[in-house]
Design an enzyme around this catalytic site. Structure first.
Site, mmCIF file in Angstrom:
data_model
loop_
_atom_site.group_PDB
_atom_site.id
_atom_site.type_symbol
_atom_site.label_atom_id
_atom_site.label_comp_id
_atom_site.label_asym_id
_atom_site.label_seq_id
_atom_site.Cartn_x
_atom_site.Cartn_y
_atom_site.Cartn_z
ATOM 1 N N TYR A 123 54.711 47.790 5.673
ATOM 2 C CA TYR A 123 53.407 47.566 6.027
ATOM 3 C C TYR A 123 52.749 48.136 4.716
ATOM 4 C CZ TYR A 123 53.978 46.211 10.898
ATOM 5 O OH TYR A 123 54.179 45.718 12.030
ATOM 6 N N LYS A 172 68.638 50.946 10.431
ATOM 7 C CA LYS A 172 69.633 49.905 9.950
ATOM 8 C C LYS A 172 70.382 50.578 8.776
ATOM 9 C CE LYS A 172 71.254 45.851 10.150
ATOM 10 N NZ LYS A 172 71.806 45.045 11.543
ATOM 11 N N ASP A 218 69.633 46.395 15.772
ATOM 12 C CA ASP A 218 69.970 45.311 16.608
ATOM 13 C C ASP A 218 70.613 45.540 17.956
ATOM 14 O OD1 ASP A 218 71.797 46.297 15.090
ATOM 15 O OD2 ASP A 218 72.918 44.606 14.566
ATOM 16 N N ASP A 240 57.209 48.499 15.795
ATOM 17 C CA ASP A 240 56.440 47.427 16.309
ATOM 18 C C ASP A 240 57.197 46.483 17.059
ATOM 19 O OD1 ASP A 240 54.212 45.768 16.323
ATOM 20 O OD2 ASP A 240 55.254 44.398 14.861
ATOM 21 N N ASP A 271 57.064 45.867 21.840
ATOM 22 C CA ASP A 271 56.727 44.757 22.424
ATOM 23 C C ASP A 271 57.628 44.568 23.447
ATOM 24 O OD1 ASP A 271 54.479 44.317 21.126
ATOM 25 O OD2 ASP A 271 54.783 42.279 21.151
HETATM 26 C C1 IPM Z 1 50.616 46.518 16.686
HETATM 27 C C2 IPM Z 1 50.065 45.042 16.047
HETATM 28 C C3 IPM Z 1 49.764 45.707 14.478
HETATM 29 C C4 IPM Z 1 51.070 46.237 13.844
HETATM 30 C C5 IPM Z 1 49.265 44.205 13.482
HETATM 31 C C6 IPM Z 1 48.181 43.655 14.301
HETATM 32 C C7 IPM Z 1 48.954 44.695 12.219
HETATM 33 O O1 IPM Z 1 51.172 44.467 16.226
HETATM 34 O O2 IPM Z 1 49.720 47.255 16.689
HETATM 35 O O3 IPM Z 1 51.685 46.498 17.199
HETATM 36 O O4 IPM Z 1 52.084 45.538 13.567
HETATM 37 O O5 IPM Z 1 51.192 47.274 13.875
HETATM 38 MN MN MN Z 2 52.903 44.897 17.462
#
Ligand code: IPM
Ligand code: MN
Ligand code: NAD
Length: 324
Positions: free
Chosen positions: A118, A164, A196, A220, A224
Site C-alpha cells: 500500500y 508467504k 493461503d 485486509d 473480511d
Molecule cells: C479497509 C479498506 C481499505 C484498505 C481501502 C479502502 C484502502 O479495504 O480498511 O479494509 O484496504 O485498507
Molecule cells: Mn478492506
C-alpha cells in the site's frame, strides 16, 4: 477531550449519525467535531484529505471515521482511498486491531497498516506495464509484532504469524523478526502459517485462532474473511493505534454504495468501533462495555437486513440508545 468525526461516503453519514448519538448519551463531556473526508472532500475541496481535516485529526484525542469510497471516482486520478492511506500514514497508526467474535470464535487480527504494498513505489511505465512494490524494514515488522505479543498476553497467549515466506523476501524478513521478538515473550506460543493455509483454516476452523499478526494486504483480505465467519461486515469494528497521538477508529466495511441512502445499513460495526474508541482512546472501559452490551441487545431485538431481519438503521439505533 476532543474526537474528530469523519462521516465519509455512502453509508458513512448514516452510521456516523448513530455513533454520535451514542457518544452524546454515554460520554457527553467528549467534544465532537466534524470534518470533510473522502469523496465528499474531493467534491468540495479537490482533496480527499484537506489540510484542515488532517490538522484537526493530529490535534484530536481520537478520530472516529466512517467508510470512504465512491464509484464516481473509480477511474479518477484522485481517489478517496488515497486520503485514507495518507491519514493512516500521517498518524502513524501502524497496528490495526480487527477483532472477530461470535460463539466459539474469539480472534484478533493485528494488521500492519502503514507499510507494504500500500505504501511502496508504484506506477505505470511507458510500455503500459504497471507495478506496485512491497517493502518492509525490520523496525516496521518489530513494532507491530511486539504489539501483537503484548495483546496475546491479555488473551489466550497464542500468536499466529501469517506470511508467504515460501515465496516472498519480505515474508522471510517478517518471519525472522517475529521469531526474534518472540524470544521476549516465552509465555506466548508462536506459530507461523502461510497465508493461503491461513485463509483455509479461517474458513474451516476459525475457533483455533487467538491473535493473528500479518502484513498490510494479507490483513485486509483475511479480516473480511474473519468478519464473514462471525456474522458479516455489518458487525466488524477496528482500532488503529500508534505509539503516540490520536488513534483512528473505523469499521472494517466500506461505503456500501449498493445500499447507501436506503436507511438499512447495519451500524453495529461503527458502534463497536466507537466502543473501541472509548476503551483504547480514553480508557473508558465501563462506557465501552455498556455500548457493546447495548449493541448485542439490539442485534437480538432488532436485527437489520444483512442479518436476516427487517429493522431499519433508525430502529436499530433506537434500540441501542435505549441501552446507553
Ligand atoms: C479497509 C479498506 C481499505 C484498505 C481501502 C479502502 C484502502 O479495504 O480498511 O479494509 O484496504 O485498507
Ligand atoms: Mn478492506
Ligand atoms: P463494502 O464493504 O462497502 O461492501 C461489501 C458488501 O457488504 C456490500 O454488499 C454491502 O452492502 C455490504 N455491507 C458492508 N457494510 C455493511 C453494513 N454495515 N451493513 C449492511 N451491509 C453492509 O465493500 P465494496 O463494495 O467492495 O467497497 C465499496 C467502497 O468502499 C469502495 O470504494 C472501497 O474502496 C471502499 N472501502 C472503504 C473502506 C474504508 O473506508 N475503511 C473499507 C472497505 C472498502
Amino acid at each position: 477531550m476532543k474526537i474528530v468525526c469523519l462521516p465519509g461516503d455512502g453509508v458513512g453519514p448514516e452510521v456516523m449519525d448513530v455513533a454520535r448519538r451514542a457518544l452524546n448519551a454515554l460520554a457527553p463531556d467528549l467534544e465532537l467535531e466534524e470534518h470533510v473526508f473522502g469523496a465528499s472532500a474531493i467534491r468540495s475541496a479537490g482533496n480527499p484529505l484537506p489540510e484542515e481535516t488532517l490538522t484537526a485529526c493530529r490535534r484530536a484525542d481520537a478520530v472516529l471515521k466512517g467508510p470512504i469510497g465512491d464509484p464516481e471516482f473509480d477511474a479518477a486520478p484522485v481517489r478517496p482511498e488515497q486520503g485514507l492511506l495518507r491519514l493512516r500514514g500521517e498518524l502513524d497508526v501502524y497496528a490495526n486491531l480487527r477483532p472477530a467474535v461470535q460463539g466459539a470464535v474469539d480472534l484478533l487480527i493485528v494488521r500492519e497498516l502503514v507499510g507494504g504494498l500500500y505504501f511502496g513505489v508504484s506506477g505505470v511505465r511507458e510500455d503500459g506495464t504497471a507495478f506496485d512494490t512491497c517493502e518492509y524494514t525490520p523496525a516496521q515488522v518489530e513494532r507491530v509484532a511486539r504489539r501483537a505479543f503484548e495483546l496475546a498476553r491479555t488473551r489466550r497467549q497464542h500468536v499466529t504469524s501469517v506470511d508467504k515466506a515460501n515465496v516472498l523476501e519480505t515474508s522471510r524478513l517478517w518471519r525472522r523478526v517475529v521469531n526474534e521478538v518472540a524470544r521476549d515473550y516465552d509465555d506466548v506460543v508462536l506459530e507461523h502459517m502461510l497465508v493461503d493455509n491461513a485463509a483455509m483454516q479461517l474458513a474451516s476452523s476459525p475457533e483455533r485462532f487467538d491473535v493473528l499478526v500479518t502484513e498490510n494486504m494479507f490483513g485486509d483480505i483475511l479480516s473480511d474473511l474473519a468478519a464473514a465467519m462471525t456474522g458479516g461486515l455489518g458487525l466488524a469494528p477496528s482500532a488503529s493505534l500508534g505509539d503516540i497521538g490520536a488513534g483512528l477508529f473505523e469499521p472494517v466495511h466500506g461505503s456500501a454504495p449498493d445500499i447507501a441512502g436506503h436507511g438499512i445499513v447495519n451500524p453495529a460495526a461503527m458502534l463497536r468501533s466507537t466502543a473501541l474508541l472509548l476503551e483504547h482512546g480514553f480508557g473508558r472501559t465501563t462506557e465501552a462495555r455498556t455500548l457493546e452490551e447495548a449493541v448485542d441487545a439490539a442485534l437480538a431485538a432488532a436485527p437489520t437486513r444483512d442479518l436476516g431481519g427487517d429493522a431499519t438503521t433508525k430502529a436499530f439505533g433506537a434500540a441501542v440508545l435505549a441501552g446507553c
